[in-house]
Design an enzyme around this catalytic site. Structure first.
Site, PDB file in Angstrom:
ATOM      1  CD  GLU A 265      -5.980  -5.645  -1.763  1.00  0.00           C
ATOM      2  OE1 GLU A 265      -5.089  -4.779  -1.634  1.00  0.00           O
ATOM      3  OE2 GLU A 265      -6.847  -5.865  -0.906  1.00  0.00           O
ATOM      4  CE  LYS A 324     -10.542   0.821   1.903  1.00  0.00           C
ATOM      5  NZ  LYS A 324      -9.549   0.012   1.206  1.00  0.00           N
ATOM      6  CD  GLU A 330      -5.392   3.896   1.562  1.00  0.00           C
ATOM      7  OE1 GLU A 330      -6.301   3.078   1.740  1.00  0.00           O
ATOM      8  OE2 GLU A 330      -4.237   3.584   1.223  1.00  0.00           O
TER       9      GLU A 330
END
Ligand SMILES: *[C@@H]1O[C@H](CO)[C@@H](O)[C@H](O)[C@H]1NC(C)=O
Ligand SMILES: *[C@@H]1O[C@H](CO)[C@@H](O)[C@H](O)[C@H]1NC(C)=O
Ligand SMILES: *[C@@H]1O[C@H](CO)[C@@H](O)[C@H](O)[C@H]1NC(C)=O
Ligand SMILES: *[C@@H]1O[C@H](CO)[C@@H](O)[C@H](O)[C@H]1NC(C)=O
Ligand SMILES: *[C@@H]1O[C@H](CO)[C@@H](O)[C@H](O)[C@H]1NC(C)=O
Length: 463
Positions: A265, A324, A330
């Protein structure tokens, strides 16, 4: 002439490598996180991803509809075993076999599964799982071997917090609580199976928590000042390379100099709260476009410690994930909004020159805000949902809602909107240090203007 020959030999050799290990092409991947409501269907998602020329897709589960839809595409797939299945699989070869039957053999080879990832950032969470991590990986690998499947590797994505030291890169070292018990056997497994170390590496997080010391340009691949690691003499032009090399040095210290890296990621958020610096479209587009160019360059650039290495890279994330919890960032890591539209123009192949993109909106929050912040009810919040949120905030104790009692300065006006705004500010200011956020499932937002009225003073957070 001889340098020409050497050059040709290098080119031939690298293209041979490319032919024999299709797994390490430099095609960019995306993380397909699905914590959102009203996201485009998996069918539409895969159409979109194909039209964007995405080469790899990493899932956070092994959703059968998605695995089925990916069959017949040339997208390389990383599928994931949830953290809460790891102990069970570690303890039984039959459980591992059953998982492989159901989630791999049902789809492979039509679906080009190339990685089975055992858990996600396991070493940042629940300690009870740690001893089971490598045993579960071994069991999955045994099962794949038993079916003579050679081109699916087993790994697990880890966060940068597996390192206790990252700077300068040569000081890179794994945390002492996992070094001998987990990391050493883990690296032995990766090395023995020629698998990859998946690292989740976010220059945004490193920079935003230390934005006064690290230059934003260095984090965004546009640094004009290089940094030398004086112990090795290696010269760094950007923060991501420093982070990756700290992992490489940590592996070397445990005797594994050759394990290849994958970036599981990385990315940059496009929006954030008032107390979050640098989350904007301008920075996100700059980071991801330059990241893609760097990671798809031919010949491969690698890092200062590993020049020329191909590092497969998965961008986080495909979508903004509106379900989220936590700070606003986020919910804003996506290349695409929750409705499927691009947040900004981006060419995943890395071929488009940066100068051909339209100008980006100006970045307005690149300097950390200093001053007071309050937490108030967000526009459009529903009254009955606010009533529960108000009760929740007041239950946390420590006099959070004392000023709301009859006769106290914030009692009037007696309205759930007013009381909730006060309670949110009070709760956030008391518990922010313990990780409390100003979000309340979308009912609250941060504000720089003081909502206090009359004798009622709203507690604030000072940055
Ligand atoms: C890692 O793998 C390589 C290549 O297979 C092997 O030569 C080396 O001995 C292994 N390293 C360790 C520490 O096991
Ligand atoms: C950041 O800079 C400040 C002052 O310039 C210094 O005191 C602090 O130690 C630095 N922090 C880091 C992590 O380098
Ligand atoms: C920084 O390093 C890069 C790559 O080594 C080099 O091309 C560039 O000229 C250097 N920049 C400065 C300001 O030293
Ligand atoms: C109240 O919250 C629930 C749960 O988050 C949500 O499903 C619902 O839509 C909200 N109601 C309104 C009217 O916003
Ligand atoms: C409650 O408030 C007291 C006094 O202000 C403070 O010392 C304590 O840390 C607070 N407790 C929590 C959980 O915030």
């Amino acid at each position: 002439m001889s340098t020409m020959a050497a050059l040709l030999a290098t080119i031939l050799f690298s293209s041979l490598i490319a032919v024999f290990s299709a797994d390490i092409s430099s095609k960019i991947g995306v993380n397909y996180g699905r914590k959102g409501v009203n996201l485009p269907s998996p069918y539409r998602t895969i159409e979109t991803v194909r039209s964007m020329n995405v080469g790899r897709m990493k899932l956070y589960d092994s959703d059968h509809e998605i695995l089925k839809l990916l069959s017949g595409t040339n997208i390389h797939v990383s599928t994931m075993i949830p953290n809460n299945d790891i102990i069970r699989i570690a303890s039984s070869q039959a459980a591992a076999e059953q998982w492989v039957q159901s989630n791999v053999l049902n789809f492979y080879p039509d679906t080009m599964i190339r990685f089975v990832l055992v858990g996600n950032e396991v070493l940042s969470h629940d300690r009870r799982i740690w001893p089971s991590l490598v045993p579960a990986m071994r069991r999955i690998k045994n099962s794949l071997n038993a079916h003579d499947i050679k081109n699916i590797k087993v790994s697990t994505p880890l966060a940068m917090d597996v390192l206790q030291s990252t700077f300068p890169p040569s000081s890179g070292e794994f945390r002492s609580d996992i070094r001998d018990t987990v990391m050493a056997p883990f690296l032995g497994f990766l090395n023995g199976t020629k698998s990859f170390f998946f690292i989740d590496a976010y220059p945004y997080l490193a920079w935003s928590t230390n934005s006064r010391n690290i230059s934003l340009d260095f984090a965004l691949f546009r640094g004009r000042v290089n940094q030398t690691d004086h112990k090795t003499g290696l010269v760094y032009t950007n923060l991501l390379d420093q982070m990756l090399d700290s992992v490489i040095f940590a592996m070397r210290k445990l005797g594994y100099p050759g394990i290849r890296l994958t970036i599981g990621e990385t990315g940059w958020p496009t929006a954030g709260d008032a107390d979050q610096v640098g989350a904007n479209i301008n920075n996100a587009a700059t980071y991801n476009r330059k990241l893609i160019q760097k990671m798809t360059a031919k010949p491969a650039l690698g890092t200062p410690a590993r020049p020329g290495a191909v590092i497969p890279t998965f961008i986080f994330s495909l979508y903004d994930e509106n379900q989220k919890p936590g700070p606003t960032t986020e919910r804003h890591w996506g290349l695409l909004r929750s409705n499927g539209m691009l947040v900004y123009d981006i060419d995943i192949t890395g071929r488009r020159p940066l100068s051909s993109y339209k100008p980006l909106p100006a970045a307005r929050n690149n300097v950390a805000y200093r001053g007071k912040l309050w937490c108030e009810v967000a526009p459009g919040a529903d009254a009955s949902n606010l009533t529960s949120a108000l009760a929740y905030a007041c239950r946390q104790g420590n006099q959070t809602c004392a000023a709301l009692s009859p006769g106290q300065p914030c009692y009037e006006p007696v309205s759930v909107f007013w009381h909730a705004s006060y309670a949110f500010s009070s709760y956030w200011s008391k518990f922010r240090k313990q990780g409390a956020t100003c979000y309340f499932n979308g009912l609250a937002r941060q504000t720089r203007s003081n909502p206090s009225r009359g004798h009622c003073n709203f507690p604030s957070v000072t940055l």
